[in-house]
Design a protein around this motif. Sequence first.
Motif, short mmCIF file in Angstrom:
data_model
loop_
_atom_site.label_atom_id
_atom_site.label_comp_id
_atom_site.label_asym_id
_atom_site.label_seq_id
_atom_site.Cartn_x
_atom_site.Cartn_y
_atom_site.Cartn_z
N TYR A 140 34.61 30.21 35.91
CA TYR A 140 34.52 31.56 35.34
C TYR A 140 34.53 31.45 33.83
O TYR A 140 35.41 30.84 33.22
CB TYR A 140 35.71 32.41 35.80
CG TYR A 140 35.69 33.82 35.24
CD1 TYR A 140 34.76 34.76 35.69
CD2 TYR A 140 36.59 34.20 34.24
CE1 TYR A 140 34.73 36.04 35.16
CE2 TYR A 140 36.58 35.49 33.72
CZ TYR A 140 35.65 36.41 34.19
OH TYR A 140 35.61 37.68 33.67
N GLU A 141 33.53 32.05 33.20
CA GLU A 141 33.39 31.96 31.75
C GLU A 141 33.50 33.32 31.06
O GLU A 141 33.28 33.42 29.86
CB GLU A 141 32.06 31.30 31.39
CG GLU A 141 31.94 29.86 31.90
CD GLU A 141 30.62 29.22 31.52
OE1 GLU A 141 29.77 29.93 30.93
OE2 GLU A 141 30.44 28.02 31.81
N ILE A 175 40.73 39.02 30.61
CA ILE A 175 41.44 40.29 30.50
C ILE A 175 40.71 41.40 31.24
O ILE A 175 41.29 42.44 31.58
CB ILE A 175 41.65 40.66 29.02
CG1 ILE A 175 42.87 41.56 28.88
CG2 ILE A 175 40.41 41.26 28.42
CD1 ILE A 175 44.15 40.90 29.31
N ASP A 176 39.42 41.21 31.53
CA ASP A 176 38.64 42.23 32.25
C ASP A 176 38.87 42.17 33.76
O ASP A 176 38.45 43.09 34.48
CB ASP A 176 37.14 42.05 31.97
CG ASP A 176 36.78 42.37 30.53
OD1 ASP A 176 37.54 43.12 29.88
OD2 ASP A 176 35.75 41.88 30.05
N LEU A 177 39.51 41.10 34.23
CA LEU A 177 39.68 40.91 35.66
C LEU A 177 40.87 41.70 36.20
O LEU A 177 41.95 41.68 35.61
CB LEU A 177 39.88 39.43 35.98
CG LEU A 177 38.73 38.48 35.65
CD1 LEU A 177 39.19 37.03 35.81
CD2 LEU A 177 37.53 38.76 36.57
N SER A 178 40.66 42.37 37.31
CA SER A 178 41.78 43.00 38.00
C SER A 178 42.56 41.92 38.75
O SER A 178 42.04 40.83 39.00
CB SER A 178 41.27 44.04 38.99
OG SER A 178 40.58 43.40 40.07
N TYR A 190 49.27 45.29 29.44
CA TYR A 190 48.14 45.99 30.02
C TYR A 190 48.50 46.89 31.19
O TYR A 190 47.71 47.76 31.55
CB TYR A 190 47.08 44.98 30.46
CG TYR A 190 46.57 44.17 29.30
CD1 TYR A 190 45.63 44.69 28.42
CD2 TYR A 190 47.07 42.90 29.04
CE1 TYR A 190 45.19 43.98 27.32
CE2 TYR A 190 46.64 42.17 27.94
CZ TYR A 190 45.70 42.71 27.09
OH TYR A 190 45.28 42.00 26.00
N LEU A 191 49.67 46.69 31.77
CA LEU A 191 50.00 47.44 32.98
C LEU A 191 51.20 48.37 32.78
O LEU A 191 51.71 48.92 33.73
CB LEU A 191 50.27 46.46 34.13
CG LEU A 191 49.09 45.52 34.44
CD1 LEU A 191 49.48 44.51 35.50
CD2 LEU A 191 47.86 46.29 34.87
N ASP A 214 42.96 35.59 28.47
CA ASP A 214 44.20 35.82 29.19
C ASP A 214 43.96 36.84 30.30
O ASP A 214 42.96 37.57 30.30
CB ASP A 214 45.27 36.34 28.23
CG ASP A 214 46.66 36.22 28.82
OD1 ASP A 214 46.81 35.51 29.82
OD2 ASP A 214 47.58 36.83 28.27
N MET A 215 44.88 36.89 31.26
CA MET A 215 44.75 37.83 32.37
C MET A 215 45.87 38.85 32.35
O MET A 215 46.92 38.63 31.77
CB MET A 215 44.71 37.05 33.69
CG MET A 215 43.38 36.31 33.86
SD MET A 215 43.33 35.18 35.26
CE MET A 215 44.12 33.73 34.56
#
Length: 435
Positions: free
Chosen positions: A147-148, A152-155, A219-220, A249-250
């Motif tokens: 994954y490139e 941060i866009d990933l749920s 973010y949450l 980052d996630m």
Amino acid sequence: MKVKSVILLAFVGLSLVYCKEDRESDNKINQPTSFTILDTYMTALTDLKQFNGVLLVEDSAGHVFSKAYNIEAEIPTLKVSVQHQFDLRSIAKLFAKASLVKLEHEGKLAFDQKLSDFFPEFPRGDEITIDQLMHHQSGLGREFKNYEGKGIDLSPEQVVELAHQEKLEFEPGSDSRYSNIGFQLLYKIIGEKSGGTYANYLRNNFFDPLKMKNSGSHYLDPKGQLNKYAFGHTEKNDSIQLVGEDESDMQQGHTFSTVEDMKKFLDFITENKLYNELAEDNIITHAGGTKGKRAWVYTDLQKGYKIIFLANYDNIPFSNLTKDLISIMDGGDVEIPKEVNRKAIEVPSSILEKYVGTYDFVDAGHIVISVKLEEGKLNAYQKGNFAGELIPENDSTFFWDPKSKESFIFTKDKEGNSIALMDFQGVRWQGILIE
């Protein structure tokens, strides 16, 4: 200069030192010897532009030292106070471990449960346990390889889908290798046990009950809770620069806190014996960091002291700093930081050519460094790009910068295999010779 942690004594104001039982008093109190040395040490490190952040220490008697250290620099975002909120980075994993201990105690999960119990379609999930995920023994890699995009866009659900696609780097339980992916799965499991997100679980079970009012998720959680943020900084081209937010980052596990809030958490898990199983040799500790940010917490259950530092600057001697802070609290000798000026020597090409090769620093996220002998010098390359000259200090120890203690050392492991040890961002990593 060396100092002995039993010979210094001083008085300071209550803004730096206070007792649990008398935090509101305006009277000055004796500062424990260790705190004087801590302040001397941290001030020297800051003067060398090797620390910017906040330190909080509590000794076994309940005295607390808390102070912000700021480098003199013409960049206003660098300055912090004790009240600033810092990224915790991988210290979120310590919260996860505490959450799992609580859930296990409540009978809501078991450490020997399989990953497939939570994600039925996960490849080889019936071979991976919760305990293995907690201790980085699942075989999952550090980061996603396929994954490139922007993490941060990933749920959280998308993160789990990507984890399904990762191949194991070793058989579950046969080795230990740091895995952010493994903890992303644990974050998701913890969140589902609360009927929401990992951030929900932390707020409902730790932040709110412990009155950690300045802690939360980037973010949450509601944005208003992050109102005094310590922006990250790094050194580049001999100047300190602001670091942009890390979009790789996630969302899960991206938490922030203050030193005072982190002390509340450490107080809780040390005083509540349920969480003592998080300790190894009576120590509960965790570190975190990324570009521009560093964090570390440490508590000795037997000796009864705690150390916390949160930094918004990454050019710090992380390993030496943590070791010395522990030594000061243990009453040992420490060397007060001073300017380094390393000297180069001549090393014959016949010796240098023994070190030529490509080294994979597995635990540093598979950083691969190629070392080449060119015109009598050892040069390092990363991804085909010149990374710098390795300057010899002796036949096996090299440095990049004569003003830095960070080294690149060629040696052999216990089995006699050639390896390289690289100091990178204050931590020493081991590289395996792969070609």
